[in-house]
Design a protein around this motif. Structure first.
Motif, PDB file in Angstrom:
ATOM      1  N   LEU A  74       1.162  -0.966  -0.426  1.00 47.67           N
ATOM      2  CA  LEU A  74       0.043  -0.035  -0.249  1.00 47.67           C
ATOM      3  C   LEU A  74       0.451   0.946  -0.321  1.00 47.67           C
ATOM      4  N   LEU A  75       0.364   2.159  -0.774  1.00 46.81           N
ATOM      5  CA  LEU A  75       1.195   3.576  -0.910  1.00 46.81           C
ATOM      6  C   LEU A  75       0.119   4.539  -0.584  1.00 46.81           C
ATOM      7  N   ASP A  76       0.712   5.752   0.649  1.00 51.65           N
ATOM      8  CA  ASP A  76       0.086   7.003   0.897  1.00 51.65           C
ATOM      9  C   ASP A  76      -0.192   8.087  -0.778  1.00 51.65           C
ATOM     10  N   GLY A  77      -1.428   7.375  -1.320  1.00 54.65           N
ATOM     11  CA  GLY A  77      -1.633   8.517  -2.332  1.00 54.65           C
ATOM     12  C   GLY A  77      -1.504  10.254  -1.797  1.00 54.65           C
ATOM     13  N   GLY A  78      -1.583  10.307  -0.774  1.00 51.98           N
ATOM     14  CA  GLY A  78      -1.517  11.822   0.125  1.00 51.98           C
ATOM     15  C   GLY A  78       0.020  11.950  -0.321  1.00 51.98           C
ATOM     16  N   ALA A  98      -4.988  12.825  -2.920  1.00 49.66           N
ATOM     17  CA  ALA A  98      -3.830  13.233  -3.486  1.00 49.66           C
ATOM     18  C   ALA A  98      -3.828  14.570  -3.765  1.00 49.66           C
ATOM     19  N   MET A  99      -4.384  15.042  -3.772  1.00 48.16           N
ATOM     20  CA  MET A  99      -4.672  16.894  -4.148  1.00 48.16           C
ATOM     21  C   MET A  99      -4.340  17.398  -2.745  1.00 48.16           C
ATOM     22  N   LYS A 100      -4.014  17.088  -1.698  1.00 48.30           N
ATOM     23  CA  LYS A 100      -4.603  17.898  -0.053  1.00 48.30           C
ATOM     24  C   LYS A 100      -5.489  18.107  -0.549  1.00 48.30           C
ATOM     25  N   GLY A 101      -6.705  17.748  -0.648  1.00 49.60           N
ATOM     26  CA  GLY A 101      -8.101  17.563  -0.252  1.00 49.60           C
ATOM     27  C   GLY A 101      -8.980  18.221  -1.151  1.00 49.60           C
ATOM     28  N   ARG A 102      -8.136  18.327  -2.327  1.00 51.39           N
ATOM     29  CA  ARG A 102      -8.689  19.630  -3.302  1.00 51.39           C
ATOM     30  C   ARG A 102      -9.342  18.510  -4.522  1.00 51.39           C
ATOM     31  N   ASN A 151     -18.338  12.155  -1.686  1.00 53.47           N
ATOM     32  CA  ASN A 151     -17.216  10.490  -1.678  1.00 53.47           C
ATOM     33  C   ASN A 151     -16.498  10.543  -2.590  1.00 53.47           C
ATOM     34  N   LYS A 152     -16.714  11.124  -3.849  1.00 52.09           N
ATOM     35  CA  LYS A 152     -15.788  10.633  -5.219  1.00 52.09           C
ATOM     36  C   LYS A 152     -14.759  11.816  -5.587  1.00 52.09           C
ATOM     37  N   PRO A 153     -14.137  11.131  -6.304  1.00 50.44           N
ATOM     38  CA  PRO A 153     -12.895  12.236  -6.830  1.00 50.44           C
ATOM     39  C   PRO A 153     -13.768  13.304  -8.247  1.00 50.44           C
ATOM     40  N   GLU A 154     -13.300  14.621  -8.046  1.00 49.49           N
ATOM     41  CA  GLU A 154     -13.871  15.143  -9.205  1.00 49.49           C
ATOM     42  C   GLU A 154     -13.369  14.863 -10.522  1.00 49.49           C
ATOM     43  N   PRO A 155     -13.200  15.590 -12.057  1.00 52.09           N
ATOM     44  CA  PRO A 155     -12.460  15.109 -12.994  1.00 52.09           C
ATOM     45  C   PRO A 155     -10.950  15.930 -13.005  1.00 52.09           C
ATOM     46  N   GLU A 156     -10.900  16.139 -12.087  1.00 50.30           N
ATOM     47  CA  GLU A 156      -9.242  16.886 -12.426  1.00 50.30           C
ATOM     48  C   GLU A 156      -8.742  15.984 -11.172  1.00 50.30           C
ATOM     49  N   LEU A 157      -9.198  15.896 -10.466  1.00 55.66           N
ATOM     50  CA  LEU A 157      -8.801  14.305  -9.130  1.00 55.66           C
ATOM     51  C   LEU A 157      -8.799  13.255  -9.954  1.00 55.66           C
ATOM     52  N   ILE A 158      -9.766  13.017 -10.868  1.00 61.24           N
ATOM     53  CA  ILE A 158      -9.450  11.344 -11.326  1.00 61.24           C
ATOM     54  C   ILE A 158      -8.031  11.846 -12.449  1.00 61.24           C
ATOM     55  N   LYS A 159      -8.157  12.459 -13.127  1.00 67.83           N
ATOM     56  CA  LYS A 159      -6.740  13.060 -13.947  1.00 67.83           C
ATOM     57  C   LYS A 159      -5.842  12.918 -12.876  1.00 67.83           C
ATOM     58  N   PHE A 160      -5.418  13.231 -11.990  1.00 70.83           N
ATOM     59  CA  PHE A 160      -4.577  12.969 -11.779  1.00 70.83           C
ATOM     60  C   PHE A 160      -4.024  11.809 -10.886  1.00 70.83           C
ATOM     61  N   LEU A 161      -5.433  11.561 -10.361  1.00 69.87           N
ATOM     62  CA  LEU A 161      -4.908   9.602  -9.513  1.00 69.87           C
ATOM     63  C   LEU A 161      -4.013   8.759 -10.937  1.00 69.87           C
TER      64      LEU A 161
END
Ligand SMILES: Nc1nc2c(ncn2[C@@H]2O[C@H](COP(=O)(O)OP(=O)(O)O)[C@@H](O)[C@H]2O)c(=O)[nH]1
Ligand SMILES: [Mg+2]
Length: 229
Positions: A116-120, A154-158, A165-175
């Protein structure tokens, strides 16, 4: 998760004549979320969160999801040199453990290792080190799964949508980029060619189904032979 794809799990094990249950060892730095991941998978509080540094929890504890799948929570690494040394020894010992079937043949006890890795966190050094100097020395690369927890951070909560409780498109792209870059960096530092890591959030139970899918995808097709000599 106790019922999720139960029949797939059962039939895979029967089809390949594997020993039951399949045993998955969770490893990763302290605070990556091993205990939280177990709680998300079991949908109840079975492991204490945030007690990675307690010497009492440095042992490896086991948790059966059902008759076919069992998880083992190794306390994390990254609590200081001496503890790290003990953790590494515990993990190696666990990976070399054998079990004996009804014909008296010996097989590896642990079937899969999930790192396991910490995505944050930007620091993946602990995990890569663990992979290279501990895990890869005692188990075949095909039996190693990599997963990124704390997708929400992953984006410090942004760009985490706290209403659903789901990522928005920006975060999905980042992930997606992050998981590709982890794959690439693991390849560069260990030579290992893993599947693209799954990302999820144990805290918000996001993508836990996908995490189980990822584990099932890596199910072995034969019993594990351990060469202890
Ligand atoms: N934001 C966020 N925090 C998490 C997540 N998973 C775990 N944590 C937090 O990270 C800390 C360490 O978690 P824990 O499960 O004890 O990690 P362990 O040491 O690997 O067993 C705790 O404060 C958890 O609440 C997650 O998916 N998202
Ligand atoms: Mg823990």
């Amino acid at each position: 998760m106790k019922t999720y794809r139960f029949h797939d799990i059962q039939s895979h094990i029967n089809r390949h004549n594997l020993l039951t249950p399949l045993d998955v060892l969770l490893v990763g730095g302290t605070g990556t979320g091993k205990s939280s991941t177990l709680n998300a998978l079991f949908e109840s509080t079975i492991a204490k969160v945030g007690d990675g540094v307690d010497p009492e929890t440095q042992k490896i504890s086991d948790h059966s999801l059902h008759d076919y799948l069992r998880f083992h929570d190794s306390a994390g690494l990254g609590d200081g040199k001496e503890n790290d040394y003990n953790h590494s020894k515990n993990i190696t010992w666990e990976l070399l453990k054998i079990c004996i079937d009804d014909k008296n043949d010996e097989y590896g006890f642990i079937d899969l290792v999930m790192v396991l890795l910490d995505g944050g966190s930007r620091d993946l050094g602990t995990a890569f080190n663990l992979l290279e100097s501990v895990v890869l020395r005692s188990i075949e690369p095909q039996r190693i799964i990599v997963a990124i927890n704390q997708a929400d951070m992953a984006m410090k909560g942004r760009h985490w949508n706290y209403h659903v409780n789901k990522p928005e498109p920006e975060l999905i792209k980042f992930l997606d980029e992050k998981s590709l870059s982890v794959k690439k960096r693991i390849n560069e530092s260990t030579g290992l060619n893993i599947n693209k890591p799954i990302y999820y959030s144990a805290k918000f139970s996001y993508n836990i189904n996908a995490l189980v899918d990822h584990i099932i995808h890596h199910f072995p097709k034969n019993r594990r032979i351990v060469n202890n000599t």
